[in-house]
Design an enzyme around this catalytic site. Structure first.
Site, short mmCIF file in Angstrom:
data_model
loop_
_atom_site.label_atom_id
_atom_site.label_comp_id
_atom_site.label_asym_id
_atom_site.label_seq_id
_atom_site.Cartn_x
_atom_site.Cartn_y
_atom_site.Cartn_z
CB SER A 9 -0.91 -0.02 1.23
OG SER A 9 -1.77 1.09 1.18
CG HIS A 34 -3.50 -1.42 -2.58
ND1 HIS A 34 -4.47 -2.22 -3.14
CD2 HIS A 34 -4.15 -0.52 -1.80
CE1 HIS A 34 -5.66 -1.82 -2.71
NE2 HIS A 34 -5.49 -0.79 -1.90
CG ASP A 36 -5.51 2.78 -0.77
OD1 ASP A 36 -6.29 1.97 -1.30
OD2 ASP A 36 -4.84 2.51 0.24
N GLY A 143 -10.70 4.33 3.76
CA GLY A 143 -10.48 5.76 3.97
C GLY A 143 -9.24 6.12 4.76
CG PHE A 144 -9.01 7.38 7.72
CD1 PHE A 144 -8.38 8.62 7.63
CD2 PHE A 144 -10.39 7.32 7.60
CE1 PHE A 144 -9.12 9.78 7.44
CE2 PHE A 144 -11.15 8.47 7.41
CZ PHE A 144 -10.51 9.71 7.33
N GLY A 146 -4.28 2.13 9.18
CA GLY A 146 -4.16 1.85 10.61
C GLY A 146 -5.46 1.59 11.35
N GLY A 177 -6.74 -3.86 4.58
CA GLY A 177 -7.03 -3.19 5.84
C GLY A 177 -6.72 -4.06 7.04
N GLY A 178 -5.73 -3.66 7.82
CA GLY A 178 -5.38 -4.44 9.01
C GLY A 178 -4.84 -5.82 8.69
N GLY A 198 0.07 -2.98 4.59
CA GLY A 198 0.12 -1.58 5.03
C GLY A 198 0.83 -1.45 6.35
CB SER A 200 -1.52 -4.19 10.00
OG SER A 200 -2.51 -3.20 9.95
C1 DX5 Z 1 -7.73 1.68 3.63
C2 DX5 Z 1 -6.68 1.46 2.59
C3 DX5 Z 1 -5.63 0.43 2.84
C4 DX5 Z 1 -4.67 0.71 3.95
C5 DX5 Z 1 -4.12 -0.60 4.45
O1 DX5 Z 1 -8.59 2.67 3.14
O2 DX5 Z 1 -7.38 1.05 1.42
O3 DX5 Z 1 -4.91 0.20 1.67
O4 DX5 Z 1 -3.65 1.54 3.52
O5 DX5 Z 1 -3.19 -0.39 5.45
P1 DX5 Z 1 -3.35 -0.79 7.00
O6 DX5 Z 1 -2.50 -2.00 7.23
O7 DX5 Z 1 -2.79 0.39 7.70
O8 DX5 Z 1 -4.78 -1.04 7.33
ZN ZN Z 2 -6.92 0.04 -0.71
#
Ligand code: DX5
Ligand code: ZN
Length: 223
Positions: A9, A34, A36, A143-144, A146, A177-178, A198, A200
């Site tokens: 990511s 990836h 976003d 959206g975010f 972590g 995500g996570g 990401g 995590s």
């Molecule tokens: C969430 C993003 C993810 C995020 C994944 O909106 O699409 O790509 O960056 O990273 P972590 O591991 O921080 O959830």
């Molecule tokens: Zn994503």
């Protein structure tokens, strides 16, 4: 089932030394980047601008796995295709004409990804999967970075893989995500094969990015 792939990511990378991070990801053996894309409307945040992608495209051979978190994605497909996207993923939520969107991406010669938020029922995929290359099961509300992993999505991943088997189509099932050493075993067992890495996992800052990417890739493959 398809091979395990790691999609790093980019939004979790160090923008002040982005190229250095991309080189570390390449050496660490990740399979794709990836990307976003957030419009501030579909999700309450903004991310990754087109100029950055334009500059980055000639600098790396890693495929671009573009995740569009935007309302009305269709007018933007050709822009991201021109920017060098290999996968173009759009959300099911708020889009009524999913076959039309999938075909629009295929016409551009790109792989079609369909993203589902954690609370979105996957049953409609029975009608759509032959038009799709990748199903992105969001394991957090997008959206975010972590955020906390939503465990209910494990069952959905299993159902998506089941639908694919019922239809006899082979799709990538991605999770985003996570994603961590704690959640990968559950998700892989349920049928996921693309892991978005990401904060995590590889971008935790606890170890060098290249080492972390290599170690996480090996972990996901052997789990
Ligand atoms: C969430 C993003 C993810 C995020 C994944 O909106 O699409 O790509 O960056 O990273 P972590 O591991 O921080 O959830
Ligand atoms: Zn994503």
């Amino acid at each position: 089932m398809r091979d395990v792939k790691i999609s790093a990511s980019l939004d979790c990378a160090n923008y002040l030394a982005l190229l250095e991070d991309v080189r570390k990801l390449e050496r660490g053996g990740v399979d794709m980047l990836h990307i976003d894309v957030m419009d501030g409307v579909f999700v309450p945040n903004f991310a990754i601008g087109t100029n950055l992608l334009r500059k980055l495209r000639p600098m790396t051979h890693l495929p671009f796995d573009v995740h569009l978190m935007v309302v009305n994605p269709e007018p933007h497909f050709s822009l991201f295709a021109q920017l060098g996207a290999d996968y173009i993923t759009f959300h099911a939520e708020g889009n009524a004409r999913l076959h039309h969107l999938a075909l629009a991406v295929r016409r551009l010669g790109k792989k079609v990804g369909i993203a589902l938020n954690p609370a979105t029922d996957p049953e409609f995929l029975s009608y759509l999967l032959p038009y799709v290359d990748l199903v992105l099961c969001m394991t957090v509300d997008p959206g975010f970075v972590g955020q906390k992993f939503v465990p209910e999505v494990v069952a959905k991943v299993r159902r998506v893989r089941e639908i694919a088997c019922e239809l006899g189509v082979d799709v990538d099932v991605a999770v985003d995500g996570g994603i961590s050493e704690e959640t990968v075993p559950l998700l892989k067992e349920a049928g996921a094969n693309v892991f978005v890495a990401g904060t995590s996992s590889i971008f935790s800052g606890k170890e060098d990015l290249e080492v972390a990417a290599r170690r996480f890739g090996e972990f996901c493959r052997r789990t």
